[in-house]
Design an enzyme around this catalytic site. Sequence first.
Site, PDB file in Angstrom:
ATOM      1  CB  CYS A 177     -25.323  25.452  29.824  1.00  0.00           C
ATOM      2  SG  CYS A 177     -24.842  24.058  30.818  1.00  0.00           S
TER       3      CYS A 177
ATOM      4  CB  CYS B 109     -27.669  29.287  30.193  1.00  0.00           C
ATOM      5  SG  CYS B 109     -25.869  29.269  30.143  1.00  0.00           S
TER       6      CYS B 109
ATOM      7  CB  CYS C 294     -20.532  30.112  23.442  1.00  0.00           C
ATOM      8  SG  CYS C 294     -20.147  28.603  22.530  1.00  0.00           S
TER       9      CYS C 294
END
Length: 138
Positions: free
Chosen positions: A9, A81, A88
């Site tokens: 996250c 999320c 990412c």
Amino acid sequence: MKLKVLFVCTHNSCRSQIAEGLMNALLKEKYEAASAGTEPTKVNINAINTLREIGIDISLHYSKNVDEFKAADFDFVVTVCDSAQETCPYIPGARKIIHHSFNDPSNVSGTPKEIETAFRSTRDEIKNWILETFKISN
């Protein structure tokens, strides 16, 4: 050999920490989980407390940067999320990437009871999703 899972996250403070703690406690026979954030901060005390309520101790966890895991191999990388899904970095050792966004209980303002309720709700939602998604087949 256990399957490796990385939960990601943004801050690695709530949802990914809760997911790591739940998976390592509930499915430890088959899975080994870690967690990280794209912009790590520190583990939220409410995440620690909400897991402690169900007998899971993550009080020694700390927030880690996802970059620490770029060279690692994971069977699953799970973004929890929408922001983490978008930011990412590519993890070359990820065999499968899963995205499932959960409400961020750290964004809830209100009375201590309302905040506790939000953390419990997110904890229970993550728990149910993990058990359904990663259920151990006989």
